[in-house]
Design a protein around this motif. Sequence first.
Motif, mmCIF file in Angstrom:
data_model
loop_
_atom_site.group_PDB
_atom_site.id
_atom_site.type_symbol
_atom_site.label_atom_id
_atom_site.label_comp_id
_atom_site.label_asym_id
_atom_site.label_seq_id
_atom_site.Cartn_x
_atom_site.Cartn_y
_atom_site.Cartn_z
ATOM 1 N N ASP A 255 58.287 31.814 20.930
ATOM 2 C CA ASP A 255 57.112 31.203 21.547
ATOM 3 C C ASP A 255 57.466 30.096 22.526
ATOM 4 O O ASP A 255 56.585 29.573 23.222
ATOM 5 C CB ASP A 255 56.182 30.652 20.461
ATOM 6 C CG ASP A 255 56.912 29.742 19.487
ATOM 7 O OD1 ASP A 255 58.134 29.877 19.354
ATOM 8 O OD2 ASP A 255 56.249 28.893 18.853
ATOM 9 N N ASP A 256 58.751 29.740 22.593
ATOM 10 C CA ASP A 256 59.211 28.687 23.495
ATOM 11 C C ASP A 256 60.603 29.075 23.991
ATOM 12 O O ASP A 256 61.413 29.588 23.209
ATOM 13 C CB ASP A 256 59.257 27.348 22.739
ATOM 14 C CG ASP A 256 59.794 26.222 23.587
ATOM 15 O OD1 ASP A 256 61.008 25.941 23.479
ATOM 16 O OD2 ASP A 256 59.016 25.628 24.355
ATOM 17 N N PRO A 257 60.932 28.872 25.268
ATOM 18 C CA PRO A 257 62.251 29.276 25.776
ATOM 19 C C PRO A 257 63.413 28.670 24.988
ATOM 20 O O PRO A 257 64.397 29.357 24.684
ATOM 21 C CB PRO A 257 62.235 28.788 27.228
ATOM 22 C CG PRO A 257 60.803 28.766 27.605
ATOM 23 C CD PRO A 257 60.060 28.385 26.360
ATOM 24 N N ARG A 258 63.325 27.385 24.665
ATOM 25 C CA ARG A 258 64.407 26.752 23.905
ATOM 26 C C ARG A 258 64.553 27.386 22.526
ATOM 27 O O ARG A 258 65.668 27.671 22.073
ATOM 28 C CB ARG A 258 64.146 25.253 23.757
ATOM 29 C CG ARG A 258 65.235 24.524 22.955
ATOM 30 C CD ARG A 258 64.800 23.132 22.558
ATOM 31 N NE ARG A 258 63.670 23.139 21.643
ATOM 32 C CZ ARG A 258 63.785 23.315 20.327
ATOM 33 N NH1 ARG A 258 64.972 23.517 19.775
ATOM 34 N NH2 ARG A 258 62.709 23.299 19.560
ATOM 35 N N VAL A 259 63.435 27.623 21.873
ATOM 36 C CA VAL A 259 63.463 28.214 20.538
ATOM 37 C C VAL A 259 64.001 29.645 20.595
ATOM 38 O O VAL A 259 64.755 30.072 19.710
ATOM 39 C CB VAL A 259 62.053 28.182 19.909
ATOM 40 C CG1 VAL A 259 62.047 28.893 18.568
ATOM 41 C CG2 VAL A 259 61.588 26.740 19.737
ATOM 42 N N TRP B 39 68.760 18.344 21.424
ATOM 43 C CA TRP B 39 67.322 18.285 21.669
ATOM 44 C C TRP B 39 66.644 17.312 20.703
ATOM 45 O O TRP B 39 65.791 16.525 21.100
ATOM 46 C CB TRP B 39 66.726 19.679 21.533
ATOM 47 C CG TRP B 39 65.241 19.706 21.716
ATOM 48 C CD1 TRP B 39 64.550 19.722 22.892
ATOM 49 C CD2 TRP B 39 64.261 19.689 20.678
ATOM 50 N NE1 TRP B 39 63.194 19.733 22.660
ATOM 51 C CE2 TRP B 39 62.991 19.707 21.308
ATOM 52 C CE3 TRP B 39 64.326 19.669 19.289
ATOM 53 C CZ2 TRP B 39 61.807 19.709 20.571
ATOM 54 C CZ3 TRP B 39 63.142 19.670 18.555
ATOM 55 C CH2 TRP B 39 61.905 19.686 19.203
ATOM 56 N N THR C 229 64.875 13.739 21.925
ATOM 57 C CA THR C 229 63.410 13.748 21.885
ATOM 58 C C THR C 229 62.846 12.938 20.705
ATOM 59 O O THR C 229 61.809 12.283 20.849
ATOM 60 C CB THR C 229 62.861 15.186 21.804
ATOM 61 O OG1 THR C 229 63.411 15.839 20.643
ATOM 62 C CG2 THR C 229 63.230 15.961 23.054
ATOM 63 N N ARG D 289 61.866 33.176 16.324
ATOM 64 C CA ARG D 289 60.705 32.846 17.141
ATOM 65 C C ARG D 289 61.031 32.953 18.632
ATOM 66 O O ARG D 289 62.168 32.733 19.034
ATOM 67 C CB ARG D 289 60.220 31.435 16.825
ATOM 68 C CG ARG D 289 59.726 31.251 15.395
ATOM 69 C CD ARG D 289 59.539 29.789 15.067
ATOM 70 N NE ARG D 289 58.758 29.099 16.079
ATOM 71 C CZ ARG D 289 58.707 27.764 16.185
ATOM 72 N NH1 ARG D 289 59.403 27.002 15.366
ATOM 73 N NH2 ARG D 289 57.972 27.213 17.134
ATOM 74 N N THR E 227 70.721 23.390 21.922
ATOM 75 C CA THR E 227 69.315 23.748 21.735
ATOM 76 C C THR E 227 68.735 23.233 20.428
ATOM 77 O O THR E 227 67.563 23.500 20.131
ATOM 78 C CB THR E 227 69.146 25.278 21.783
ATOM 79 O OG1 THR E 227 70.020 25.882 20.808
ATOM 80 C CG2 THR E 227 69.481 25.815 23.159
#
Length: 200
Positions: free
Chosen positions: A135-139, A191, A195, A133, A187
């Motif tokens: 869709d997100d910088p971390r992902v 994380w 979180t 994926r 990551t």
Amino acid sequence: MTTPDPDLTRPRATAPPVPSAAAPAAASWTAVAVPVAVGTGVAVVLGVYGRLHTATGLSLALPGFSGTLYVKAWLTTLAFVLALVQILTAMVLDGRITVDLPNLPAVHRWSGRFAVLFTVPVAVHCLYALGFRFDDPRVLVHSLVGCLLYGAFTAKMLLLTRPWLPRWAVPAVGGVLFSVLVALWLTSSLWVFTTAGFHL
């Protein structure tokens, strides 16, 4: 009539050819380039599979854990701790740190093997259930370093079997492997713990 001297008629043995200095140098670069190319191919294949495969969304459950997220977070954390053991034992074996520990080479080998082994269920779930994926910088970073982890591991294992290997080759690839595993932990596990909370 004189008979010929047998020492004069016998073919003279030729001196063995002197090995060229360029041959070992060329062989050493080939010994590095081929495993690195294979490792790169492994990383690319994993990434392509994760991107093209339709994510199934299946969960990964183990007794004692609250959910898939924490199973993966703790398995990756165990791999991260063993990677630290790898770095420390490698520095001792290289003479950078002086510590008298028994069976140090075995500890170094098996800590590396178990570190990668703990990541296998995580990688299988990520690729099969979630896919590659971005869709997100971390992902995105997590997906990239996850694929690169197995490419670096493949390259390192192949390098260990190659002749004419430069002294820097295995430590360099080992450093890449460690850095990738750290990025993978940052990551994912870190994380999750920062979180969603620090628990099983």
